[in-house]
Design a protein around this motif. Structure first.
Motif, PDB file in Angstrom:
ATOM      1  N   PHE A  22       0.623  -1.024  -0.177  1.00 11.28           N
ATOM      2  CA  PHE A  22       0.043  -0.223  -0.022  1.00 11.28           C
ATOM      3  C   PHE A  22       1.096   1.441  -0.064  1.00 11.28           C
ATOM      4  N   ASN A  23       2.066   1.283   0.218  1.00 12.87           N
ATOM      5  CA  ASN A  23       2.957   2.268   0.222  1.00 12.87           C
ATOM      6  C   ASN A  23       3.858   2.220  -1.109  1.00 12.87           C
ATOM      7  N   ASN A  24       3.718   1.377  -1.919  1.00  9.77           N
ATOM      8  CA  ASN A  24       4.307   1.095  -3.168  1.00  9.77           C
ATOM      9  C   ASN A  24       3.315   0.604  -4.064  1.00  9.77           C
ATOM     10  N   LEU A  25       2.063   1.168  -4.129  1.00 10.97           N
ATOM     11  CA  LEU A  25       0.803   0.652  -5.200  1.00 10.97           C
ATOM     12  C   LEU A  25       1.141   0.469  -6.432  1.00 10.97           C
ATOM     13  N   GLU A  26       1.682   1.492  -7.197  1.00 10.57           N
ATOM     14  CA  GLU A  26       1.784   1.621  -8.605  1.00 10.57           C
ATOM     15  C   GLU A  26       2.722   0.191  -9.210  1.00 10.57           C
ATOM     16  N   GLU A  27       3.872   0.194  -8.399  1.00  9.01           N
ATOM     17  CA  GLU A  27       4.845  -0.668  -8.469  1.00  9.01           C
ATOM     18  C   GLU A  27       4.687  -2.198  -8.304  1.00  9.01           C
ATOM     19  N   GLY A  28       3.867  -2.408  -7.049  1.00  8.82           N
ATOM     20  CA  GLY A  28       3.612  -3.404  -6.468  1.00  8.82           C
ATOM     21  C   GLY A  28       2.269  -4.332  -7.231  1.00  8.82           C
ATOM     22  N   LEU A  29       1.532  -3.376  -7.862  1.00 13.70           N
ATOM     23  CA  LEU A  29       0.460  -4.114  -8.641  1.00 13.70           C
ATOM     24  C   LEU A  29       0.980  -4.516 -10.209  1.00 13.70           C
ATOM     25  N   ALA A  30       1.763  -3.678 -10.567  1.00 13.74           N
ATOM     26  CA  ALA A  30       2.580  -3.984 -11.835  1.00 13.74           C
ATOM     27  C   ALA A  30       3.317  -5.065 -11.603  1.00 13.74           C
ATOM     28  N   GLN A  31       3.729  -5.641 -10.679  1.00 18.30           N
ATOM     29  CA  GLN A  31       4.558  -6.905 -10.322  1.00 18.30           C
ATOM     30  C   GLN A  31       3.742  -7.924  -9.884  1.00 18.30           C
ATOM     31  N   GLY A  32       2.318  -7.713  -9.700  1.00 15.92           N
ATOM     32  CA  GLY A  32       1.806  -8.951  -9.310  1.00 15.92           C
ATOM     33  C   GLY A  32       1.772  -9.307  -7.939  1.00 15.92           C
ATOM     34  N   VAL A  33       2.010  -8.071  -7.097  1.00 13.77           N
ATOM     35  CA  VAL A  33       2.175  -8.525  -5.369  1.00 13.77           C
ATOM     36  C   VAL A  33       0.874  -8.776  -4.823  1.00 13.77           C
ATOM     37  N   LEU A  34      -0.304  -7.951  -5.425  1.00 14.38           N
ATOM     38  CA  LEU A  34      -1.683  -8.195  -4.930  1.00 14.38           C
ATOM     39  C   LEU A  34      -2.055  -9.803  -5.094  1.00 14.38           C
ATOM     40  N   GLN A  35      -1.869 -10.407  -6.151  1.00 17.64           N
ATOM     41  CA  GLN A  35      -2.231 -11.843  -6.566  1.00 17.64           C
ATOM     42  C   GLN A  35      -1.491 -12.830  -5.760  1.00 17.64           C
ATOM     43  N   PRO A  47     -15.649   2.858   2.320  1.00 19.73           N
ATOM     44  CA  PRO A  47     -16.607   3.585   2.234  1.00 19.73           C
ATOM     45  C   PRO A  47     -17.276   3.742   0.684  1.00 19.73           C
ATOM     46  N   PHE A  48     -16.453   3.405  -0.358  1.00 18.70           N
ATOM     47  CA  PHE A  48     -16.672   3.900  -1.700  1.00 18.70           C
ATOM     48  C   PHE A  48     -16.937   2.595  -2.458  1.00 18.70           C
ATOM     49  N   ASN A  49     -16.427   1.354  -2.020  1.00 17.02           N
ATOM     50  CA  ASN A  49     -16.232   0.293  -2.884  1.00 17.02           C
ATOM     51  C   ASN A  49     -16.743  -0.938  -2.127  1.00 17.02           C
ATOM     52  N   ASN A  50     -17.085  -1.931  -2.950  1.00 18.07           N
ATOM     53  CA  ASN A  50     -17.292  -3.192  -2.367  1.00 18.07           C
ATOM     54  C   ASN A  50     -17.326  -4.193  -3.549  1.00 18.07           C
ATOM     55  N   VAL A  51     -15.950  -4.864  -3.859  1.00 17.33           N
ATOM     56  CA  VAL A  51     -15.675  -5.501  -5.046  1.00 17.33           C
ATOM     57  C   VAL A  51     -15.065  -6.743  -4.555  1.00 17.33           C
ATOM     58  N   GLN A  52     -15.292  -7.833  -5.455  1.00 13.47           N
ATOM     59  CA  GLN A  52     -14.391  -9.293  -5.234  1.00 13.47           C
ATOM     60  C   GLN A  52     -13.658  -9.578  -6.282  1.00 13.47           C
ATOM     61  N   GLY A  53     -12.656 -10.353  -6.117  1.00 15.82           N
ATOM     62  CA  GLY A  53     -11.574 -10.708  -7.102  1.00 15.82           C
ATOM     63  C   GLY A  53     -10.532 -10.182  -7.288  1.00 15.82           C
ATOM     64  N   HIS A  54      -9.318 -10.460  -7.988  1.00 17.61           N
ATOM     65  CA  HIS A  54      -7.928  -9.819  -8.202  1.00 17.61           C
ATOM     66  C   HIS A  54      -8.245  -8.690  -9.226  1.00 17.61           C
ATOM     67  N   THR A  55      -8.984  -8.883 -10.193  1.00 16.09           N
ATOM     68  CA  THR A  55      -8.885  -7.780 -11.278  1.00 16.09           C
ATOM     69  C   THR A  55      -9.766  -6.389 -10.655  1.00 16.09           C
ATOM     70  N   VAL A  57     -10.447  -5.744  -7.449  1.00 17.38           N
ATOM     71  CA  VAL A  57      -9.508  -5.143  -6.225  1.00 17.38           C
ATOM     72  C   VAL A  57      -8.453  -4.206  -7.100  1.00 17.38           C
ATOM     73  N   ALA A  58      -7.757  -4.943  -7.862  1.00 18.26           N
ATOM     74  CA  ALA A  58      -6.675  -4.114  -8.443  1.00 18.26           C
ATOM     75  C   ALA A  58      -7.041  -2.859  -9.396  1.00 18.26           C
ATOM     76  N   ASN A  59      -8.178  -3.028 -10.101  1.00 21.63           N
ATOM     77  CA  ASN A  59      -8.788  -1.792 -10.596  1.00 21.63           C
ATOM     78  C   ASN A  59      -9.051  -0.624  -9.670  1.00 21.63           C
ATOM     79  N   VAL A  60      -9.697  -1.032  -8.442  1.00 20.94           N
ATOM     80  CA  VAL A  60      -9.955  -0.088  -7.376  1.00 20.94           C
ATOM     81  C   VAL A  60      -8.781   0.496  -6.880  1.00 20.94           C
ATOM     82  N   LEU A  61      -7.893  -0.156  -6.782  1.00 22.68           N
ATOM     83  CA  LEU A  61      -6.366   0.502  -6.241  1.00 22.68           C
ATOM     84  C   LEU A  61      -5.585   1.172  -7.347  1.00 22.68           C
ATOM     85  N   LEU A  62      -5.781   0.775  -8.697  1.00 19.62           N
ATOM     86  CA  LEU A  62      -5.356   1.640  -9.723  1.00 19.62           C
ATOM     87  C   LEU A  62      -6.023   2.917  -9.960  1.00 19.62           C
TER      88      LEU A  62
END
Length: 152
Positions: A22-35, A47-55, A57-62
């Protein structure tokens, strides 16, 4: 009182890497760390989102990274019970339109048997720290707040 629970090492390792993400989101997401750190059916709620699945969640973070410059989470405390970790944090960032943005919050992280995160639910006051800052909605919220406050 329940005895102090031993935190599974694989969950602790996952937690440390996940918080770092979460302190390196852009790089971490590009490297597949979330998955690597979450189950395939990860659920993310804030408070703004309620999503399920890797894609999703990654879209919310992006989307977050696209609208907040220099996001930074300072971890204040963490506490474990069963396969759940509660993490208190303070967020700092810069909104593209809206200036500095800073607020406290807490994340509830549920781990599965493999030590992967299966639920990430954020708790923070979006009314106070976001909606009240908006030009028209903020005026309305502050007016309503003044009307219902107990005056001594």
């Amino acid at each position: 009182m329940q005895p102090i629970q031993q935190i599974p090492q694989n969950s602790r390792t996952t937690l440390d890497a996940y918080l770092d993400l979460f302190n390196n989101l852009e790089e971490g997401l590009a490297q597949g760390v979330l998955q690597r750190l979450t189950s395939t059916n990860i659920k993310f709620i804030d408070p703004f989102n309620n999503v399920q699945g890797h894609t999703p969640v990654a879209n919310v973070l992006l989307h977050f990274v696209a609208h907040v410059q220099n996001p930074r989470f300072t971890i204040l405390h963490s506490a474990w019970t069963d396969n759940i970790c509660f993490v208190r944090w303070h967020f700092h960032g810069q909104l593209h339109r809206g200036g500095e943005w800073s607020f406290p919050g807490m994340s509830e992280l549920h781990f599965n048997q493999q030590g992967l995160i299966q639920l990430h639910q954020d708790h923070w006051d979006s009314g106070h720290y976001f909606y009240q800052r908006l030009p028209i909605i903020g005026l309305l919220i502050r007016w309503i707040k003044r009307k219902i406050q107990l005056h001594s």
